[in-house]
Scaffold this motif. Sequence first.
Motif, PDB file in Angstrom:
ATOM      1  N   ARG A 106       0.831  -1.213   0.000  1.00  0.00           N
ATOM      2  CA  ARG A 106       0.000   0.000   0.000  1.00  0.00           C
ATOM      3  C   ARG A 106       0.869   1.267   0.000  1.00  0.00           C
ATOM      4  N   ALA A 107       1.848   1.274  -0.869  1.00  0.00           N
ATOM      5  CA  ALA A 107       2.774   2.403  -0.937  1.00  0.00           C
ATOM      6  C   ALA A 107       2.054   3.656  -1.419  1.00  0.00           C
ATOM      7  N   ASP A 108       2.313   4.765  -0.744  1.00  0.00           N
ATOM      8  CA  ASP A 108       1.768   6.068  -1.128  1.00  0.00           C
ATOM      9  C   ASP A 108       2.768   6.892  -1.924  1.00  0.00           C
ATOM     10  N   VAL A 109       4.059   6.722  -1.613  1.00  0.00           N
ATOM     11  CA  VAL A 109       5.113   7.512  -2.251  1.00  0.00           C
ATOM     12  C   VAL A 109       6.252   6.577  -2.639  1.00  0.00           C
ATOM     13  N   LEU A 110       6.629   6.594  -3.919  1.00  0.00           N
ATOM     14  CA  LEU A 110       7.778   5.825  -4.392  1.00  0.00           C
ATOM     15  C   LEU A 110       8.958   6.766  -4.577  1.00  0.00           C
ATOM     16  N   LEU A 111      10.072   6.430  -3.959  1.00  0.00           N
ATOM     17  CA  LEU A 111      11.316   7.186  -4.105  1.00  0.00           C
ATOM     18  C   LEU A 111      12.226   6.358  -4.995  1.00  0.00           C
ATOM     19  N   VAL A 112      12.374   6.775  -6.245  1.00  0.00           N
ATOM     20  CA  VAL A 112      12.940   5.897  -7.273  1.00  0.00           C
ATOM     21  C   VAL A 112      14.289   6.410  -7.763  1.00  0.00           C
ATOM     22  N   SER A 113      15.282   5.521  -7.739  1.00  0.00           N
ATOM     23  CA  SER A 113      16.604   5.816  -8.289  1.00  0.00           C
ATOM     24  C   SER A 113      17.036   4.626  -9.140  1.00  0.00           C
ATOM     25  N   LEU A 114      16.809   4.729 -10.453  1.00  0.00           N
ATOM     26  CA  LEU A 114      17.077   3.623 -11.371  1.00  0.00           C
ATOM     27  C   LEU A 114      17.610   4.164 -12.695  1.00  0.00           C
ATOM     28  N   GLY A 115      18.206   3.291 -13.478  1.00  0.00           N
ATOM     29  CA  GLY A 115      18.573   3.656 -14.844  1.00  0.00           C
ATOM     30  C   GLY A 115      20.007   3.366 -15.240  1.00  0.00           C
ATOM     31  N   LEU A 116      20.925   3.453 -14.298  1.00  0.00           N
ATOM     32  CA  LEU A 116      22.335   3.250 -14.652  1.00  0.00           C
ATOM     33  C   LEU A 116      22.583   1.839 -15.174  1.00  0.00           C
ATOM     34  N   ILE A 117      21.989   0.863 -14.509  1.00  0.00           N
ATOM     35  CA  ILE A 117      22.154  -0.529 -14.913  1.00  0.00           C
ATOM     36  C   ILE A 117      21.510  -0.771 -16.282  1.00  0.00           C
ATOM     37  N   ASP A 118      20.326  -0.195 -16.477  1.00  0.00           N
ATOM     38  CA  ASP A 118      19.634  -0.365 -17.757  1.00  0.00           C
ATOM     39  C   ASP A 118      20.515   0.096 -18.916  1.00  0.00           C
ATOM     40  N   LEU A 119      21.012   1.321 -18.790  1.00  0.00           N
ATOM     41  CA  LEU A 119      21.807   1.911 -19.867  1.00  0.00           C
ATOM     42  C   LEU A 119      23.129   1.186 -20.051  1.00  0.00           C
ATOM     43  N   GLY A 120      23.636   0.628 -18.976  1.00  0.00           N
ATOM     44  CA  GLY A 120      24.921  -0.049 -19.059  1.00  0.00           C
ATOM     45  C   GLY A 120      24.854  -1.445 -19.650  1.00  0.00           C
ATOM     46  N   PHE A 121      23.677  -2.120 -19.494  1.00  0.00           N
ATOM     47  CA  PHE A 121      23.645  -3.534 -19.849  1.00  0.00           C
ATOM     48  C   PHE A 121      22.402  -4.004 -20.609  1.00  0.00           C
ATOM     49  N   TYR A 122      21.286  -3.280 -20.517  1.00  0.00           N
ATOM     50  CA  TYR A 122      20.036  -3.861 -21.003  1.00  0.00           C
ATOM     51  C   TYR A 122      19.329  -3.078 -22.097  1.00  0.00           C
ATOM     52  N   THR A 123      19.175  -1.782 -21.929  1.00  0.00           N
ATOM     53  CA  THR A 123      18.342  -1.008 -22.846  1.00  0.00           C
ATOM     54  C   THR A 123      18.985   0.338 -23.156  1.00  0.00           C
ATOM     55  N   ASN A 124      18.667   0.875 -24.335  1.00  0.00           N
ATOM     56  CA  ASN A 124      19.158   2.213 -24.655  1.00  0.00           C
ATOM     57  C   ASN A 124      18.262   3.256 -23.976  1.00  0.00           C
ATOM     58  N   ALA A 125      18.550   4.520 -24.213  1.00  0.00           N
ATOM     59  CA  ALA A 125      17.831   5.586 -23.522  1.00  0.00           C
ATOM     60  C   ALA A 125      16.335   5.542 -23.819  1.00  0.00           C
ATOM     61  N   ARG A 126      15.975   5.371 -25.096  1.00  0.00           N
ATOM     62  CA  ARG A 126      14.563   5.361 -25.464  1.00  0.00           C
ATOM     63  C   ARG A 126      13.848   4.159 -24.863  1.00  0.00           C
ATOM     64  N   GLN A 127      14.456   3.001 -24.931  1.00  0.00           N
ATOM     65  CA  GLN A 127      13.845   1.806 -24.364  1.00  0.00           C
ATOM     66  C   GLN A 127      13.705   1.925 -22.844  1.00  0.00           C
ATOM     67  N   THR A 128      14.684   2.532 -22.204  1.00  0.00           N
ATOM     68  CA  THR A 128      14.620   2.725 -20.756  1.00  0.00           C
ATOM     69  C   THR A 128      13.493   3.675 -20.388  1.00  0.00           C
ATOM     70  N   ALA A 129      13.334   4.738 -21.165  1.00  0.00           N
ATOM     71  CA  ALA A 129      12.233   5.669 -20.926  1.00  0.00           C
ATOM     72  C   ALA A 129      10.879   4.983 -21.125  1.00  0.00           C
ATOM     73  N   ASP A 130      10.799   4.077 -22.081  1.00  0.00           N
ATOM     74  CA  ASP A 130       9.564   3.316 -22.272  1.00  0.00           C
ATOM     75  C   ASP A 130       9.250   2.479 -21.036  1.00  0.00           C
ATOM     76  N   ASN A 131      10.283   1.940 -20.409  1.00  0.00           N
ATOM     77  CA  ASN A 131      10.079   1.173 -19.183  1.00  0.00           C
ATOM     78  C   ASN A 131       9.652   2.064 -18.020  1.00  0.00           C
ATOM     79  N   VAL A 132      10.109   3.296 -18.008  1.00  0.00           N
ATOM     80  CA  VAL A 132       9.631   4.245 -16.993  1.00  0.00           C
ATOM     81  C   VAL A 132       8.118   4.393 -17.105  1.00  0.00           C
TER      82      VAL A 132
END
Length: 231
Positions: A94-120
């Motif tokens: 029942r989370a009310d507020v998400l404090l999110v810090s993600l993306g470095l791993i995606d860009l480094g190993f999994y997805t490009n910038a556009r694909q990462t933004a799509d995942n956002v």
Amino acid sequence: MLRFMPVGDSMTIGSAGEHTWRYRVWQHLRATLDAPFKIVGPREALHDPATDGPDSYEYAPDVDPAFPRAHLAGWGEGWHHMVPLIGDAVRTHRADVLLVSLGLIDLGFYTNARQTADNVRRFVIDAREARPGVRMVMLPVIPNVRAAEDEAFAAEVTRFNELLAAEAAALHTDRSPVLLAPVPPGWDIDHDTYDGTHPNAAGEHKLAAAFADVMHEEWGYGERYGPSPSR
């Protein structure tokens, strides 16, 4: 009661013996937020360098025993990994507020910038399906030592942060606001990290301040973080 869920990668889960920025945020909110709150999430462990897994529960010796260690963070995990998990985590806790810090791993190993933004975008949609009024604060990718040495990777980080800002603005609603926190002012990988990526004590305070200050400014939660200790 407000329920905050930290969501992130290795910079958020932290390693054995650390305080983590999650702890710094909790300390700050406990001192300044004039409302009951909880820290929630499906995980509690730290990364253990000895096993290279989420096997440690040994925070820094001076961490307050009352600290709620809950989170949704993992070493080597990114938006790519959290999209399938976020709906159930938000619904269950029942989370009310998400404090999110993600993306470095995606860009480094999994997805490009556009694909990462799509995942956002998928992440936000799934979180809202689970809890329509959920609020989110997102931290841009902070350039690390790889970005300092690899121009192509640095450009991808810059591009993603531009796309993240655009997605946050487009996805923001009055019912379920999405805030973009700033890269901590004066962030210095030689001063604020222990290896060019992961925060030391000084970096933990700066990351906590980035989240705390934008929540205070936009939602009136607590107070500004104030001067961060140098270490």
